[in-house]
Design an enzyme around this catalytic site. Sequence first.
Site, PDB file in Angstrom:
ATOM      1  N   GLU A   1       0.637  -0.827   0.660  1.00 37.32           N
ATOM      2  CA  GLU A   1      -0.017   0.293   0.130  1.00 37.32           C
ATOM      3  C   GLU A   1       0.957   0.858  -0.064  1.00 37.32           C
ATOM      4  O   GLU A   1       1.105   2.408  -1.024  1.00 37.32           O
ATOM      5  CB  GLU A   1      -0.720  -0.226   1.155  1.00 37.32           C
ATOM      6  CG  GLU A   1      -2.230  -1.124   1.187  1.00 37.32           C
ATOM      7  CD  GLU A   1      -1.668  -2.625   1.960  1.00 37.32           C
ATOM      8  OE1 GLU A   1      -2.089  -2.845   2.607  1.00 37.32           O
ATOM      9  OE2 GLU A   1      -0.437  -2.505   1.968  1.00 37.32           O
TER      10      GLU A   1
ATOM     11  N   CYS B   1      -2.911  -3.751   6.917  1.00 30.34           N
ATOM     12  CA  CYS B   1      -2.232  -3.426   8.633  1.00 30.34           C
ATOM     13  C   CYS B   1      -2.778  -2.432   9.208  1.00 30.34           C
ATOM     14  O   CYS B   1      -3.118  -1.700   9.123  1.00 30.34           O
ATOM     15  CB  CYS B   1      -0.932  -4.193   8.506  1.00 30.34           C
ATOM     16  SG  CYS B   1       0.012  -2.218   8.313  1.00 30.34           S
TER      17      CYS B   1
ATOM     18  N   TRP C   1      22.784 -35.654 -14.593  1.00 30.33           N
ATOM     19  CA  TRP C   1      21.995 -34.772 -14.315  1.00 30.33           C
ATOM     20  C   TRP C   1      20.872 -35.838 -14.874  1.00 30.33           C
ATOM     21  O   TRP C   1      21.010 -36.488 -15.898  1.00 30.33           O
ATOM     22  CB  TRP C   1      21.341 -33.567 -15.464  1.00 30.33           C
ATOM     23  CG  TRP C   1      22.655 -31.980 -14.336  1.00 30.33           C
ATOM     24  CD1 TRP C   1      24.360 -32.202 -14.775  1.00 30.33           C
ATOM     25  CD2 TRP C   1      22.862 -31.576 -13.076  1.00 30.33           C
ATOM     26  NE1 TRP C   1      24.199 -31.222 -14.175  1.00 30.33           N
ATOM     27  CE2 TRP C   1      23.634 -31.058 -13.529  1.00 30.33           C
ATOM     28  CE3 TRP C   1      21.251 -32.007 -11.957  1.00 30.33           C
ATOM     29  CZ2 TRP C   1      24.073 -30.360 -12.173  1.00 30.33           C
ATOM     30  CZ3 TRP C   1      21.864 -30.818 -11.175  1.00 30.33           C
ATOM     31  CH2 TRP C   1      22.873 -29.973 -10.930  1.00 30.33           C
TER      32      TRP C   1
ATOM     33  N   GLU D   1      14.155 -30.566  -1.777  1.00 34.04           N
ATOM     34  CA  GLU D   1      14.677 -30.956  -2.734  1.00 34.04           C
ATOM     35  C   GLU D   1      15.588 -32.257  -1.857  1.00 34.04           C
ATOM     36  O   GLU D   1      15.912 -32.944  -3.051  1.00 34.04           O
ATOM     37  CB  GLU D   1      15.700 -30.068  -2.920  1.00 34.04           C
ATOM     38  CG  GLU D   1      15.260 -28.866  -3.912  1.00 34.04           C
ATOM     39  CD  GLU D   1      16.291 -28.492  -5.064  1.00 34.04           C
ATOM     40  OE1 GLU D   1      16.855 -28.706  -5.350  1.00 34.04           O
ATOM     41  OE2 GLU D   1      16.177 -27.125  -4.429  1.00 34.04           O
TER      42      GLU D   1
END
Length: 368
Positions: free
Chosen positions: A54, A77, A172, A297
Amino acid sequence: MSETDKRFMALALSLGRRGLGHVWPNPAVGCVIVKDGRIVGRGWTRPGGRPHAETEALAMAGKAAREAVAYVTMEPCAHHGHTPPCAEALVEAGVSRVVVGAADPDPRVDGRGVAILREAKVEVTTGILKAEAEAANAGFLMRLGAGRPFVTLKLAASLDGRIATASGESQWITGPEARRHVHSLRASHDAVMVGAGTARADDPTLTVRGLGEIRQPVRIVLSRRLDLPLDSQLARTAATTPVWLCHGADAEPELVDAWRTLGAELIVCQIGRNRQLDPTSVLKALGARGLTRVFCEGGGALAASLLGAGLVDELICYTAGIGLGAEGQPMLGAMGQDRLAAIPRFDLVETRVIGGDVLHRWQRAHRD
Protein backbone atom coordinates in the site's frame (compact mmCIF):
# COMPACT_ATOMS: atom_id res chain seq x y z
CA MET A 1 -18.61 -9.07 -7.21
CA SER A 2 -18.19 -6.92 -10.30
CA GLU A 3 -15.98 -7.86 -13.23
CA THR A 4 -14.07 -4.62 -12.69
CA ASP A 5 -13.29 -5.53 -9.09
CA LYS A 6 -12.15 -9.00 -10.14
CA ARG A 7 -9.94 -7.62 -12.92
CA PHE A 8 -8.09 -5.16 -10.73
CA MET A 9 -7.79 -7.62 -7.86
CA ALA A 10 -6.29 -10.16 -10.26
CA LEU A 11 -3.69 -7.57 -11.22
CA ALA A 12 -2.94 -6.87 -7.56
CA LEU A 13 -2.49 -10.60 -6.98
CA SER A 14 -0.01 -10.87 -9.86
CA LEU A 15 1.98 -7.99 -8.35
CA GLY A 16 1.92 -9.53 -4.88
CA ARG A 17 3.36 -12.81 -6.13
CA ARG A 18 6.54 -10.97 -7.07
CA GLY A 19 7.35 -10.84 -3.38
CA LEU A 20 7.09 -14.59 -2.75
CA GLY A 21 10.32 -15.86 -1.23
CA HIS A 22 11.61 -12.39 -0.43
CA VAL A 23 9.32 -10.86 2.20
CA TRP A 24 9.10 -13.37 5.06
CA PRO A 25 7.83 -13.28 7.75
CA ASN A 26 5.41 -10.82 6.12
CA PRO A 27 2.77 -11.75 3.55
CA ALA A 28 3.43 -11.04 -0.13
CA VAL A 29 0.81 -8.37 -0.79
CA GLY A 30 -0.06 -6.48 -3.96
CA CYS A 31 -1.93 -3.18 -4.28
CA VAL A 32 -3.44 -1.31 -7.22
CA ILE A 33 -4.96 2.18 -6.95
CA VAL A 34 -7.54 3.10 -9.57
CA LYS A 35 -9.18 6.45 -10.29
CA ASP A 36 -11.83 6.95 -12.95
CA GLY A 37 -10.99 3.56 -14.42
CA ARG A 38 -7.27 4.36 -14.76
CA ILE A 39 -4.45 2.86 -12.70
CA VAL A 40 -2.64 5.66 -10.89
CA GLY A 41 -0.55 3.60 -8.47
CA ARG A 42 0.62 0.06 -7.93
CA GLY A 43 3.01 -1.71 -5.60
CA TRP A 44 3.96 -4.94 -3.87
CA THR A 45 5.70 -5.80 -0.63
CA ARG A 46 9.44 -5.25 -1.04
CA PRO A 47 12.29 -7.61 -0.05
CA GLY A 48 12.60 -7.95 3.70
CA GLY A 49 8.92 -7.08 4.16
CA ARG A 50 9.21 -3.30 3.90
CA PRO A 51 7.88 -1.08 2.43
CA HIS A 52 4.40 -2.56 2.27
CA ALA A 53 2.44 -2.77 -0.97
CA GLU A 54 0.00 0.00 0.00
CA THR A 55 2.85 2.39 0.82
CA GLU A 56 4.46 1.76 -2.56
CA ALA A 57 1.20 2.23 -4.46
CA LEU A 58 0.26 5.40 -2.59
CA ALA A 59 3.70 6.89 -3.23
CA MET A 60 3.23 6.29 -6.96
CA ALA A 61 -0.31 7.68 -6.97
CA GLY A 62 0.48 10.82 -4.98
CA LYS A 63 -2.42 13.28 -4.93
CA ALA A 64 -4.30 11.15 -7.46
CA ALA A 65 -5.09 8.72 -4.62
CA ARG A 66 -7.76 11.09 -3.28
CA GLU A 67 -11.23 9.67 -4.03
CA ALA A 68 -9.62 6.66 -5.72
CA VAL A 69 -10.24 2.94 -5.17
CA ALA A 70 -7.46 0.80 -3.64
CA TYR A 71 -7.35 -2.92 -4.41
CA VAL A 72 -5.32 -4.80 -1.76
CA THR A 73 -4.82 -8.57 -1.77
CA MET A 74 -4.78 -8.81 2.04
CA GLU A 75 -6.36 -6.70 4.76
CA PRO A 76 -4.23 -3.56 5.36
CA CYS A 77 -2.16 -3.74 8.52
CA ALA A 78 -3.40 -1.95 11.63
CA HIS A 79 -0.37 -2.01 13.95
CA HIS A 80 2.54 0.35 14.42
CA GLY A 81 5.87 -1.24 13.55
CA HIS A 82 8.73 0.18 11.53
CA THR A 83 6.11 2.19 9.65
CA PRO A 84 2.61 3.51 10.48
CA PRO A 85 -0.35 1.20 9.74
CA CYS A 86 -1.28 0.91 6.07
CA ALA A 87 -4.96 1.29 6.98
CA GLU A 88 -4.19 4.75 8.39
CA ALA A 89 -2.07 5.61 5.35
CA LEU A 90 -5.00 4.81 3.05
CA VAL A 91 -7.28 7.03 5.16
CA GLU A 92 -4.80 9.92 5.12
CA ALA A 93 -4.40 9.60 1.35
CA GLY A 94 -8.14 10.14 0.97
CA VAL A 95 -9.12 7.00 -0.89
CA SER A 96 -12.89 6.58 -1.10
CA ARG A 97 -13.03 2.80 -1.28
CA VAL A 98 -10.80 -0.17 -0.44
CA VAL A 99 -11.33 -3.61 -1.96
CA VAL A 100 -9.75 -6.45 0.02
CA GLY A 101 -8.96 -9.98 -1.12
CA ALA A 102 -8.24 -12.03 2.02
CA ALA A 103 -8.53 -11.26 5.73
CA ASP A 104 -5.33 -11.11 7.78
CA PRO A 105 -5.59 -13.42 10.83
CA ASP A 106 -2.53 -11.89 12.47
CA PRO A 107 -3.79 -10.92 15.97
CA ARG A 108 -2.36 -7.43 15.44
CA VAL A 109 -4.66 -6.97 12.42
CA ASP A 110 -7.56 -9.48 12.25
CA GLY A 111 -10.35 -7.07 11.34
CA ARG A 112 -8.78 -3.97 12.85
CA GLY A 113 -7.51 -2.76 9.47
CA VAL A 114 -11.01 -2.90 8.01
CA ALA A 115 -12.41 -1.26 11.16
CA ILE A 116 -9.99 1.68 10.87
CA LEU A 117 -11.11 2.25 7.29
CA ARG A 118 -14.82 2.04 8.03
CA GLU A 119 -14.54 4.30 11.06
CA ALA A 120 -13.05 6.89 8.71
CA LYS A 121 -16.09 6.50 6.40
CA VAL A 122 -14.08 4.68 3.74
CA GLU A 123 -16.20 2.13 1.86
CA VAL A 124 -14.77 -1.37 2.22
CA THR A 125 -15.54 -4.45 0.12
CA THR A 126 -14.03 -7.74 1.27
CA GLY A 127 -13.65 -11.23 -0.13
CA ILE A 128 -12.91 -10.34 -3.76
CA LEU A 129 -11.04 -13.34 -5.27
CA LYS A 130 -10.70 -14.58 -1.70
CA ALA A 131 -9.65 -18.13 -2.59
CA GLU A 132 -6.94 -16.87 -4.94
CA ALA A 133 -5.73 -14.36 -2.37
CA GLU A 134 -5.51 -17.01 0.34
CA ALA A 135 -3.69 -19.39 -2.01
CA ALA A 136 -1.16 -16.70 -2.87
CA ASN A 137 -0.25 -16.38 0.80
CA ALA A 138 -0.88 -19.96 1.91
CA GLY A 139 2.50 -20.02 3.65
CA PHE A 140 1.85 -16.89 5.69
CA LEU A 141 -1.59 -18.17 6.69
CA MET A 142 -0.25 -21.63 7.54
CA ARG A 143 2.48 -20.21 9.75
CA LEU A 144 -0.12 -18.22 11.69
CA GLY A 145 -2.61 -21.08 11.87
CA ALA A 146 -0.45 -24.20 12.20
CA GLY A 147 2.85 -22.71 13.34
CA ARG A 148 4.78 -24.12 10.39
CA PRO A 149 5.67 -23.04 6.85
CA PHE A 150 4.05 -24.25 3.65
CA VAL A 151 6.13 -27.12 2.25
CA THR A 152 6.77 -27.77 -1.43
CA LEU A 153 8.49 -31.08 -2.12
CA LYS A 154 10.44 -31.35 -5.37
CA LEU A 155 11.22 -34.73 -6.88
CA ALA A 156 13.16 -35.31 -10.11
CA ALA A 157 13.25 -38.89 -11.29
CA SER A 158 13.55 -41.28 -14.17
CA LEU A 159 10.55 -42.98 -15.77
CA ASP A 160 10.87 -45.77 -13.23
CA GLY A 161 11.03 -43.45 -10.22
CA ARG A 162 14.80 -43.48 -9.63
CA ILE A 163 16.84 -40.45 -8.58
CA ALA A 164 20.33 -41.91 -9.05
CA THR A 165 22.17 -44.93 -10.38
CA ALA A 166 23.26 -47.69 -8.03
CA SER A 167 26.63 -45.92 -7.68
CA GLY A 168 24.92 -42.67 -6.65
CA GLU A 169 25.37 -40.73 -9.91
CA SER A 170 22.48 -38.30 -10.32
CA GLN A 171 23.73 -35.30 -12.31
CA TRP A 172 21.87 -34.86 -14.46
CA ILE A 173 18.71 -36.93 -14.83
CA THR A 174 16.60 -33.99 -16.00
CA GLY A 175 17.54 -31.43 -18.64
CA PRO A 176 18.70 -27.81 -18.39
CA GLU A 177 15.21 -26.36 -18.86
CA ALA A 178 13.87 -28.29 -15.88
CA ARG A 179 16.87 -27.28 -13.78
CA ARG A 180 16.31 -23.64 -14.62
CA HIS A 181 12.68 -24.03 -13.60
CA VAL A 182 13.86 -25.41 -10.25
CA HIS A 183 15.88 -22.23 -9.72
CA SER A 184 12.77 -20.11 -10.31
CA LEU A 185 10.95 -22.21 -7.70
CA ARG A 186 13.81 -21.77 -5.24
CA ALA A 187 13.51 -18.02 -5.76
CA SER A 188 9.81 -18.06 -4.83
CA HIS A 189 10.43 -19.78 -1.49
CA ASP A 190 11.95 -18.47 1.72
CA ALA A 191 14.24 -21.46 2.14
CA VAL A 192 15.64 -24.53 0.37
CA MET A 193 15.88 -27.67 2.50
CA VAL A 194 17.72 -30.98 2.07
CA GLY A 195 18.70 -33.93 4.22
CA ALA A 196 22.19 -34.74 5.39
CA GLY A 197 22.62 -37.53 2.84
CA THR A 198 21.99 -35.16 -0.07
CA ALA A 199 24.30 -32.55 1.44
CA ARG A 200 27.10 -35.09 1.73
CA ALA A 201 26.60 -36.80 -1.64
CA ASP A 202 26.01 -33.76 -3.85
CA ASP A 203 27.87 -30.95 -2.01
CA PRO A 204 25.18 -28.50 -3.24
CA THR A 205 25.18 -24.71 -2.97
CA LEU A 206 21.34 -24.57 -2.83
CA THR A 207 21.42 -21.01 -4.17
CA VAL A 208 19.38 -19.40 -6.95
CA ARG A 209 21.50 -18.95 -10.05
CA GLY A 210 20.88 -17.47 -13.48
CA LEU A 211 18.06 -15.13 -12.42
CA GLY A 212 20.03 -11.98 -11.62
CA GLU A 213 20.62 -10.38 -8.26
CA ILE A 214 17.96 -11.54 -5.82
CA ARG A 215 17.56 -12.17 -2.12
CA GLN A 216 18.90 -15.70 -1.70
CA PRO A 217 16.79 -18.26 0.18
CA VAL A 218 17.94 -19.65 3.50
CA ARG A 219 19.78 -22.97 3.01
CA ILE A 220 18.60 -25.63 5.48
CA VAL A 221 20.12 -29.04 6.15
CA LEU A 222 18.65 -31.64 8.51
CA SER A 223 21.45 -33.56 10.18
CA ARG A 224 20.86 -35.14 13.55
CA ARG A 225 24.56 -35.49 14.39
CA LEU A 226 25.90 -32.61 12.25
CA ASP A 227 28.12 -35.09 10.43
CA LEU A 228 28.55 -32.76 7.47
CA PRO A 229 31.80 -31.82 5.70
CA LEU A 230 33.31 -28.64 7.14
CA ASP A 231 34.95 -27.94 3.77
CA SER A 232 31.71 -28.16 1.77
CA GLN A 233 30.26 -25.39 -0.38
CA LEU A 234 27.65 -24.71 2.29
CA ALA A 235 30.37 -24.36 4.93
CA ARG A 236 32.47 -22.04 2.77
CA THR A 237 29.55 -19.71 2.08
CA ALA A 238 27.71 -19.81 5.44
CA ALA A 239 29.07 -16.40 6.44
CA THR A 240 27.59 -14.68 3.38
CA THR A 241 24.43 -16.65 2.56
CA PRO A 242 22.33 -18.02 5.43
CA VAL A 243 22.79 -21.67 6.40
CA TRP A 244 20.54 -23.15 9.08
CA LEU A 245 21.38 -26.58 10.45
CA CYS A 246 18.67 -28.57 12.22
CA HIS A 247 20.21 -31.14 14.54
CA GLY A 248 19.55 -33.23 17.62
CA ALA A 249 20.58 -32.39 21.16
CA ASP A 250 23.09 -35.24 20.96
CA ALA A 251 25.24 -33.59 18.25
CA GLU A 252 28.91 -33.24 19.21
CA PRO A 253 29.52 -29.85 20.88
CA GLU A 254 32.71 -29.46 18.84
CA LEU A 255 30.73 -29.70 15.61
CA VAL A 256 28.13 -27.25 16.89
CA ASP A 257 30.89 -24.75 17.69
CA ALA A 258 32.64 -25.32 14.38
CA TRP A 259 29.53 -24.65 12.32
CA ARG A 260 28.59 -21.66 14.44
CA THR A 261 32.07 -20.23 13.89
CA LEU A 262 31.58 -20.63 10.14
CA GLY A 263 28.43 -18.48 10.37
CA ALA A 264 25.68 -21.11 10.38
CA GLU A 265 22.60 -20.90 12.62
CA LEU A 266 22.16 -24.03 14.74
CA ILE A 267 18.63 -25.22 15.56
CA VAL A 268 18.05 -28.02 18.07
CA CYS A 269 15.06 -30.20 17.14
CA GLN A 270 13.36 -33.20 18.70
CA ILE A 271 14.20 -36.76 17.72
CA GLY A 272 11.36 -39.04 16.60
CA ARG A 273 10.65 -42.70 17.19
CA ASN A 274 12.87 -43.72 14.27
CA ARG A 275 15.83 -41.99 15.95
CA GLN A 276 15.87 -39.34 13.24
CA LEU A 277 14.85 -35.71 13.50
CA ASP A 278 11.10 -35.35 13.94
CA PRO A 279 9.86 -33.45 10.85
CA THR A 280 7.05 -31.74 12.73
CA SER A 281 9.50 -30.41 15.30
CA VAL A 282 11.75 -29.17 12.50
CA LEU A 283 8.98 -27.31 10.69
CA LYS A 284 7.65 -25.79 13.92
CA ALA A 285 11.15 -24.48 14.65
CA LEU A 286 11.38 -22.98 11.16
CA GLY A 287 7.97 -21.38 11.52
CA ALA A 288 8.99 -19.87 14.85
CA ARG A 289 11.86 -18.18 13.02
CA GLY A 290 9.52 -16.58 10.51
CA LEU A 291 9.71 -18.88 7.49
CA THR A 292 6.49 -19.16 5.50
CA ARG A 293 7.52 -21.21 2.41
CA VAL A 294 10.06 -24.04 2.32
CA PHE A 295 11.23 -25.82 -0.85
CA CYS A 296 12.44 -29.32 -0.05
CA GLU A 297 14.78 -30.97 -2.55
CA GLY A 298 15.21 -34.33 -0.83
CA GLY A 299 16.75 -36.80 -0.57
CA GLY A 300 14.60 -39.85 -0.45
CA ALA A 301 14.62 -40.34 3.31
CA LEU A 302 13.64 -36.74 4.08
CA ALA A 303 10.97 -36.75 1.36
CA ALA A 304 9.46 -39.96 2.77
CA SER A 305 9.56 -38.54 6.28
CA LEU A 306 7.67 -35.40 5.28
CA LEU A 307 5.12 -37.29 3.20
CA GLY A 308 4.56 -39.89 5.91
CA ALA A 309 3.91 -37.17 8.48
CA GLY A 310 1.40 -35.39 6.21
CA LEU A 311 3.56 -32.27 6.03
CA VAL A 312 3.82 -31.84 2.25
CA ASP A 313 1.42 -29.24 0.86
CA GLU A 314 2.55 -29.20 -2.76
CA LEU A 315 4.42 -31.80 -4.79
CA ILE A 316 6.48 -30.87 -7.86
CA CYS A 317 7.61 -33.88 -9.89
CA TYR A 318 9.90 -33.80 -12.92
CA THR A 319 10.00 -37.01 -14.97
CA ALA A 320 12.84 -37.60 -17.41
CA GLY A 321 12.79 -39.90 -20.43
CA ILE A 322 15.26 -42.38 -19.01
CA GLY A 323 15.03 -45.65 -17.12
CA LEU A 324 17.61 -46.58 -14.47
CA GLY A 325 16.35 -50.01 -13.47
CA ALA A 326 15.65 -51.68 -10.16
CA GLU A 327 19.23 -51.20 -8.97
CA GLY A 328 18.84 -47.42 -9.11
CA GLN A 329 18.11 -45.42 -5.98
CA PRO A 330 14.36 -44.80 -5.42
CA MET A 331 13.09 -41.25 -5.11
CA LEU A 332 11.38 -42.08 -1.82
CA GLY A 333 12.77 -43.90 1.18
CA ALA A 334 10.81 -46.29 3.35
CA MET A 335 7.57 -44.85 4.73
CA GLY A 336 6.46 -47.74 6.91
CA GLN A 337 2.98 -47.80 5.38
CA ASP A 338 1.12 -50.99 4.46
CA ARG A 339 -2.40 -49.57 3.98
CA LEU A 340 -3.37 -47.39 1.02
CA ALA A 341 -5.95 -45.55 3.11
CA ALA A 342 -3.21 -44.26 5.43
CA ILE A 343 -1.06 -42.82 2.64
CA PRO A 344 -1.50 -39.08 1.92
CA ARG A 345 -3.12 -38.35 -1.44
CA PHE A 346 -2.62 -35.39 -3.76
CA ASP A 347 -4.73 -33.80 -6.50
CA LEU A 348 -3.12 -33.15 -9.87
CA VAL A 349 -3.37 -29.43 -10.72
CA GLU A 350 -0.89 -29.01 -13.59
CA THR A 351 0.94 -31.03 -16.22
CA ARG A 352 3.30 -29.57 -18.81
CA VAL A 353 6.40 -30.28 -20.83
CA ILE A 354 9.61 -28.49 -19.84
CA GLY A 355 12.34 -29.10 -22.37
CA GLY A 356 12.62 -32.87 -22.67
CA ASP A 357 10.98 -33.56 -19.31
CA VAL A 358 7.44 -33.60 -17.94
CA LEU A 359 6.36 -31.59 -14.90
CA HIS A 360 3.47 -32.68 -12.70
CA ARG A 361 2.27 -30.37 -9.93
CA TRP A 362 0.13 -31.84 -7.18
CA GLN A 363 -1.56 -30.28 -4.16
CA ARG A 364 -2.50 -32.01 -0.95
CA ALA A 365 -5.98 -33.45 -1.22
CA HIS A 366 -8.59 -32.35 1.30
CA ARG A 367 -11.22 -35.05 1.41
CA ASP A 368 -14.53 -34.69 3.24
